[in-house]
Scaffold this motif. Structure first.
Motif, PDB file in Angstrom:
ATOM      1  N   GLY A 195      29.237  -0.059  56.806  1.00 51.64           N
ATOM      2  CA  GLY A 195      28.194  -0.384  55.852  1.00 51.64           C
ATOM      3  C   GLY A 195      28.243  -1.840  55.464  1.00 51.64           C
ATOM      4  N   TYR A 196      27.423  -2.183  54.492  1.00 55.32           N
ATOM      5  CA  TYR A 196      27.309  -3.554  54.018  1.00 55.32           C
ATOM      6  C   TYR A 196      27.730  -3.619  52.552  1.00 55.32           C
ATOM      7  N   THR A 197      28.221  -4.774  52.153  1.00 52.03           N
ATOM      8  CA  THR A 197      28.657  -4.981  50.779  1.00 52.03           C
ATOM      9  C   THR A 197      27.574  -5.747  50.025  1.00 52.03           C
ATOM     10  N   PHE A 198      27.080  -5.127  48.949  1.00 54.33           N
ATOM     11  CA  PHE A 198      26.060  -5.724  48.092  1.00 54.33           C
ATOM     12  C   PHE A 198      26.764  -6.353  46.890  1.00 54.33           C
ATOM     13  N   ALA A 199      26.413  -7.587  46.568  1.00 53.45           N
ATOM     14  CA  ALA A 199      27.103  -8.270  45.471  1.00 53.45           C
ATOM     15  C   ALA A 199      26.220  -9.365  44.893  1.00 53.45           C
ATOM     16  N   THR A 200      26.612  -9.834  43.718  1.00 55.65           N
ATOM     17  CA  THR A 200      25.959 -10.973  43.067  1.00 55.65           C
ATOM     18  C   THR A 200      27.038 -11.965  42.645  1.00 55.65           C
ATOM     19  N   PRO A 201      27.617 -12.694  43.600  1.00 52.23           N
ATOM     20  CA  PRO A 201      28.642 -13.681  43.236  1.00 52.23           C
ATOM     21  C   PRO A 201      28.069 -14.714  42.276  1.00 52.23           C
ATOM     22  N   ARG A 202      28.824 -14.963  41.208  1.00 55.66           N
ATOM     23  CA  ARG A 202      28.317 -15.839  40.145  1.00 55.66           C
ATOM     24  C   ARG A 202      29.232 -17.047  39.990  1.00 55.66           C
ATOM     25  N   GLN A 519      30.236  -6.468  39.963  1.00 53.69           N
ATOM     26  CA  GLN A 519      30.524  -5.258  40.719  1.00 53.69           C
ATOM     27  C   GLN A 519      30.224  -5.517  42.185  1.00 53.69           C
ATOM     28  N   ALA A 520      30.672  -4.601  43.040  1.00 55.33           N
ATOM     29  CA  ALA A 520      30.337  -4.634  44.464  1.00 55.33           C
ATOM     30  C   ALA A 520      30.050  -3.216  44.926  1.00 55.33           C
ATOM     31  N   PHE A 521      29.095  -3.078  45.850  1.00 61.88           N
ATOM     32  CA  PHE A 521      28.682  -1.776  46.365  1.00 61.88           C
ATOM     33  C   PHE A 521      28.764  -1.804  47.889  1.00 61.88           C
ATOM     34  N   ARG A 522      29.253  -0.731  48.502  1.00 60.66           N
ATOM     35  CA  ARG A 522      29.234  -0.578  49.958  1.00 60.66           C
ATOM     36  C   ARG A 522      28.158   0.447  50.300  1.00 60.66           C
ATOM     37  N   GLN A 523      27.118  -0.005  51.015  1.00 57.27           N
ATOM     38  CA  GLN A 523      25.974   0.853  51.292  1.00 57.27           C
ATOM     39  C   GLN A 523      25.432   0.573  52.687  1.00 57.27           C
ATOM     40  N   THR A 524      24.706   1.539  53.246  1.00 54.97           N
ATOM     41  CA  THR A 524      24.015   1.313  54.512  1.00 54.97           C
ATOM     42  C   THR A 524      22.770   0.477  54.250  1.00 54.97           C
ATOM     43  N   TRP A 525      22.315  -0.227  55.307  1.00 60.23           N
ATOM     44  CA  TRP A 525      21.119  -1.047  55.110  1.00 60.23           C
ATOM     45  C   TRP A 525      20.515  -1.474  56.437  1.00 60.23           C
TER      46      TRP A 525
END
Length: 727
Positions: A195-202, A519-525
């Motif tokens: 999967g892919y890692t979704f994030a908002t690095p700040r 936070q970080a999320f592992r999801q398909t995309w």
């Protein structure tokens, strides 16, 4: 003294609650839920009035005149109404906002009827509107909170030694990342969950980067990024392949909102709180039917000198609001900490300060039984709330003042935590920031809760070696294969760590100094902007002296032309032969040749991914954006010097080249199926084989060219691939 004051406040609150007639309104009339709660105060002028039954309501029995509002300043007020999609909740919306400081007398006349024929009796209650506008208090709270976090960072900042990435990048075309983009580094790569890692690095103030929403592959390469002008949070995939993120401003919280995007990255909806509240960026939970849970912070002026000895008579105290809204943005449910918590429930809170944050809710989700779960950081508490009535079902936390659970094996507990959720096995996970541990350290934890007997058992925890400590933010997500993805929060360089059930690191990502994540999320995309004819190319067994080409066809599915500006992969065994950039008109296709040529790389299994990038600008053409699509590449090499031996013990295709007829011989097993594909990946012939070790294949009707013969043998997982030339 604190317990004495709390008991005194509780007694006064209970007396006011009884006097308000709320027991009569909700208990004796059959209403399951009423909002605002009868007798409540500090209500916003934009408040709607909602009633919920435990059974379906007849729409024909509803009338806007059933609800009468008598306002101490505004006089009588009419309402519009709607019956929510659940069929049980009636929402009355006043035709104009209430006035500050007024008391609202509510009378709901007899007449509303349920499907079972029950007629609801008349009820009367009142509530109070807050005294003044409080958006300035909210802005000041956010500014102070940011300064507190930055102060911690400045006092504890270290410059790290960045590790080298485990994978090098091979690029094609104009592969350039924006100068203000925060490129991560992968320092551990050992079979992470797909999967892919979704994030908002700040980036912290002063760091040479901008805010981005990102989707990263296992190598840390972006398959999507979007630069943004304000802070962002909680970028993730939701139902129906939609995306969502919160854009927010601490000095100007009135602009806070949640953006919803489709899989072509078009903005399709904007989510706000209802009833006059302002979005807070700490939490959202989306449901399949479009309903969603949102969080708001609610600062109110409170004379703390009447609550706590030495308290500030002009204090600003921050409450917590939870709302459930439907897909049409109607507020179905509202829960306020003012109605259920005590200000003195906070832990490690200075109750004499000018600003008091006693709850600090930082996550909201649904449990497996569809109740609401919130994390209350300043109370060291996880709270479960009845989604139908708003009642508090239980309060959990070893250090929480109102903890209801006995802990069987945990003497540490969690401290100023984030990200509470119930996982599929029924247990509860939390990211324990560990602010008041001795010494402070952060970790992921999992508890088994017996909700009937109110016992808690710690069944798993993970802390990094060496220890990592983040005083704020962070997440702990359980993945479908029982791995855990931990976002460490306000710290660096290690941002994300994935561990298996034995706490062995499977994947780890570092960000540059002064960059952190909530936070970080592992999801398909997969983007819907453009598509490829392959998700995976399996070249099979390579035993040749020349490249094996396969054509990847990219189709532009958008309404505008796109340009594949660049591409990348990691293994020198694979390469892109097509020159870039390539522009593709709307609904058109273009072909890209991908070669497998593992010359000199020895005998091994190769697996890689090739990324096709569409880089552009967003908005006023000043914000960088990348949209990419990936194809997995696989192949296995055999030393060319042993081709003859391989043919003898494997599968042979003769003659090659051929003018039409081909004989296929197997030495490894019974031939089950034969598939012929061209270099575009198109299947041009497929032949099931009943049994046998030999088969004659007629390719006479095919055009001259290069073909791949895929041979499936019984009891063999991997297909054998042979390259064939027809001339």
């Amino acid at each position: 003294m604190i317990k004495l004051m709390k008991n005194f406040i509780l007694s006064i609150s209970l007396a006011l609650f009884l006097l308000s007639g709320s027991f009569l309104a909700m208990g004796q009339t059959g209403w399951q839920y009423i909002s605002p709660l009868p007798g409540s105060k500090w209500i916003n002028p934009e408040q709607t009035i909602s009633f919920r039954m435990g059974e379906q309501i007849l729409l024909s029995s509803l009338d806007g005149n059933l609800l009468q509002l008598e306002c101490s300043k505004s006089g009588s007020m009419n309402c519009d109404f709607v019956l929510a999609d659940d069929g049980r909740t009636v929402i009355f919306t006043p035709v104009k906002p209430f006035a500050f400081g007024e008391t609202i007398q509510v009378t709901l006349k007899k007449g509303i009827t349920t499907f079972s024929g029950k007629i609801i009796e008349e009820i009367t209650f009142s509530f109070q509107i807050k005294q003044r506008e409080t958006i300035s208090l909210l802005a000041q709270y956010y500014i102070d909170q940011e300064e507190e976090d930055l102060s911690f960072v400045k006092n504890n900042a270290v410059t790290s030694t960045q590790n080298k990435s485990v994978s090098e990048l091979i690029t094609y075309g104009d592969y350039v990342l924006p100068g203000n983009y925060m490129s991560p580094t992968i320092t551990a790569l050992n079979n992470p969950f797909p999967g892919y890692t979704f994030a908002t690095p700040r980036p912290n103030q002063g760091a040479p980067y901008k805010q981005y929403n990102v989707i990263l592959d296992q190598f840390g390469e972006p398959v999507f990024f979007l630069e943004w002008t304000s802070n962002c949070n909680l970028f993730q995939k939701i139902v129906d392949d939609k995306l969502i993120f919160c854009a927010f401003s601490n000095p100007n919280p009135s602009v806070n909102k949640w953006y919803v995007l489709n899989n072509q990255f078009q903005f399709i909806d904007t989510l706000y709180m209802g009833n006059g509240y302002t979005i807070d960026q700490h939490g959202i939970y989306m449901m399949e039917n479009g309903n969603h849970l949102l969080i708001a912070y609610d600062p109110q002026p409170v004379g703390m000198d009447t609550v706590y000895p030495g308290g500030n008579p002009n204090a600003s105290v921050v409450g917590l609001i939870i709302q459930e809204l439907d897909a049409n943005h109607n507020v179905l449910f509202q829960w306020r900490s003012w109605d259920h918590f005590n200000i003195l429930d906070g832990n490690h809170v200075d109750f004499t300060a000018a600003s008091i944050d006693y709850v600090h809710g930082n996550s909201v989700s649904l449990t497996l039984d569809n109740q609401i779960l919130i994390s209350c950081r300043r109370m060291d508490e996880v709270t479960k709330i009845d989604r139908n009535t708003g009642d508090v079902l239980w309060r959990f936390g070893l250090h929480a003042q109102n903890n209801m659970f006995s802990f069987t094996n945990d003497t540490t507990g969690f401290s100023h935590q984030h990200d509470a959720r119930q996982i599929e096995n029924g247990n509860f996970t939390v990211y324990d920031n560990g602010v008041y541990h001795t010494p402070p350290f952060s970790r992921g934890v999992e508890y088994e809760l017996d909700e009937s007997n109110l016992t808690a058992t710690l069944v798993w925890d993970y802390s990094h070696d060496p220890l990592i400590y983040a005083n704020a933010t962070g997440s702990n997500h359980r993945l479908p294969n029982n791995n855990s993805l931990i976002c460490w929060g306000l710290t660096w360089p290690i941002a994300f760590t994935e561990v298996n059930s034995n706490n062995e690191i499977q994947w780890e990502l570092n960000y540059p100094d002064f960059v952190w994540n909530f936070q970080a999320f592992r999801q398909t995309w997969e983007t819907g902007l453009f598509s490829t004819n392959f998700d995976t190319i399996d070249y099979g067994y390579y035993h040749d002296y020349i490249p094996w080409p396969v054509i990847v066809t990219i189709t532009n599915q958008s309404d505008d032309e796109i340009t594949i500006n660049s591409a990348s992969n990691h293994s020198p065994a694979f390469s892109l032969a097509t020159q870039l950039p390539q522009t593709i008109a709307t609904q058109e296709t273009k072909n890209f040749i991908v070669n497998f040529y593992p010359e000199g790389l020895g005998q091994q299994d190769f697996e890689d991914v090739i990324t096709f990038n569409y880089d552009s600008y967003f908005g006023d053409d000043s914000l960088s954006r990348r949209i990419a699509r990936q194809v997995v590449l696989k192949g296995t090499t055999i030393d060319p010097s042993s081709i003859d031996a391989f043919e003898k013990r494997s599968v042979g295709v003769f003659p090659n080249p051929t003018s039409g007829m081909v004989e296929i011989h197997s030495q490894e097993g019974i031939i089950e199926q034969i598939t012929v594909s061209n270099i575009f990946g198109e299947v041009v012939q497929q032949q099931p084989v009943s049994s046998g070790l030999e088969f004659n294949l007629d390719l006479g009707e095919l055009a001259n060219g290069i073909y791949f013969i895929k041979i499936k043998l019984q009891n063999h997982d991997q297909q054998i691939v042979k390259k064939l030339i027809k001339r």
